[in-house]
Scaffold this motif. Structure first.
Motif, PDB file in Angstrom:
ATOM      1  N   LEU A 165       0.634  -0.808   0.277  1.00 11.89           N
ATOM      2  CA  LEU A 165       0.011   0.249  -0.255  1.00 11.89           C
ATOM      3  C   LEU A 165       1.186   1.124   0.402  1.00 11.89           C
ATOM      4  N   ASN A 166      -0.040   2.020  -0.367  1.00 10.02           N
ATOM      5  CA  ASN A 166       1.425   3.010  -1.135  1.00 10.02           C
ATOM      6  C   ASN A 166       0.930   4.472   0.230  1.00 10.02           C
ATOM      7  N   ASN A 167       2.304   5.367   1.073  1.00  5.76           N
ATOM      8  CA  ASN A 167       1.906   6.292   1.491  1.00  5.76           C
ATOM      9  C   ASN A 167       0.903   7.597   1.487  1.00  5.76           C
ATOM     10  N   GLU A 168       0.202   7.595   2.090  1.00  5.97           N
ATOM     11  CA  GLU A 168      -0.454   9.009   1.424  1.00  5.97           C
ATOM     12  C   GLU A 168      -0.525  10.242   2.369  1.00  5.97           C
ATOM     13  N   THR A 169       0.100  11.814   1.751  1.00  2.76           N
ATOM     14  CA  THR A 169       0.701  13.092   2.463  1.00  2.76           C
ATOM     15  C   THR A 169      -1.150  14.173   2.175  1.00  2.76           C
ATOM     16  N   ARG A 170      -1.316  15.349   3.034  1.00  7.14           N
ATOM     17  CA  ARG A 170      -2.379  15.563   2.482  1.00  7.14           C
ATOM     18  C   ARG A 170      -2.143  16.226   3.448  1.00  7.14           C
ATOM     19  N   PHE A 171      -2.882  17.919   3.273  1.00  8.88           N
ATOM     20  CA  PHE A 171      -2.827  19.442   3.466  1.00  8.88           C
ATOM     21  C   PHE A 171      -4.046  19.067   4.973  1.00  8.88           C
ATOM     22  N   SER A 172      -3.739  19.739   5.902  1.00 11.13           N
ATOM     23  CA  SER A 172      -4.562  19.958   7.270  1.00 11.13           C
ATOM     24  C   SER A 172      -3.973  21.126   7.814  1.00 11.13           C
ATOM     25  N   MET A 173      -5.007  20.905   9.005  1.00 12.29           N
ATOM     26  CA  MET A 173      -4.785  22.126   9.976  1.00 12.29           C
ATOM     27  C   MET A 173      -5.692  21.495  10.844  1.00 12.29           C
ATOM     28  N   ASN A 174      -5.548  22.398  12.426  1.00 16.06           N
ATOM     29  CA  ASN A 174      -5.709  21.937  13.719  1.00 16.06           C
ATOM     30  C   ASN A 174      -5.818  23.054  14.236  1.00 16.06           C
TER      31      ASN A 174
END
Length: 208
Positions: free
Chosen positions: A138-147
């Motif tokens: 399975l491929n890694n995933e990187t997404r934009f986020s906020m907190n």
């Protein structure tokens, strides 16, 4: 170098630039806070045709590091790294290993909203969420986020205090996207635009 490693280097350089600028302008302080806590939520809504299913993500402990520096008399800048190891429940038998690491790397800041014996700070930031499935297919995933969150610091000495807080994380997805894909299929088809997690944590702040 992996995506998350590049991000850590970038955040470190940005924080160093802020610290250098701040110290040049005024006498200020730098804080290092190791964190430990518990992360909640994060189930995925997965769409397959007209059928919507829920992919469960296990709640569990998290740990991290918070770096903070004075911007002015009231505000601080922050770099946050928060990580936990969890599991997700695949919808079929195509995944042999369902272990999953989730890491948030954010830059932001905090502002006091009340003073007193137990002062309150509102915190927030933006950055990336990095998903790393343990299944090698399975491929890694990187997404934009906020907190966004609330925190308090209770001083024990001039250079040491106890920090308690909670945060809400929102990771951005397209409602027709898919994640954790291999050569044949994807483990999860996303049917929502925001993926939400929350956590509570505590730490010891060292001030320099």
């Amino acid at each position: 170098m992996s995506v998350i490693a590049r991000l850590l280097v970038l955040l470190a350089l940005i924080s160093l630039a802020f610290v250098t600028k701040t110290y040049a302008a005024q006498q200020s302080y730098f804080e290092v806070t190791p964190l430990i806590g518990y992360r909640f939520g994060g189930d995925f809504d997965s769409q397959d045709g007209e059928t919507t299913s829920t992919v469960k993500v296990t709640e569990g402990s998290n740990y991290g590091l918070l770096l903070a520096w004075d911007v002015d008399r009231k505000r601080q800048g922050e770099v946050l790294i928060s990580h936990n190891n969890t599991e997700f429940s695949p919808l079929d038998n195509s995944v042999s290993n369902n272990n999953l690491a989730i890491t948030y790397a954010h830059i932001g800041g905090n502002v006091p909203i009340s003073n007193g014996a137990v002062p309150l700070l509102i915190t927030g930031g933006i950055g990336l969420t990095h998903f790393s499935p343990e299944d090698s297919l399975l491929n890694n995933e990187t997404r934009f986020s906020m907190n966004v969150g609330l925190a308090t610091k209770i001083a024990a000495t001039e250079s040491l205090s106890f920090r308690f807080g909670g945060r809400l994380y929102a990771t951005l997805f397209n409602s027709d996207s898919a994640i954790f894909c291999n050569e044949e299929n994807c483990a999860i088809s996303i049917s929502s635009d925001l993926w939400i997690q929350s956590e509570v944590n505590a730490g010891i702040t060292f001030t320099f």
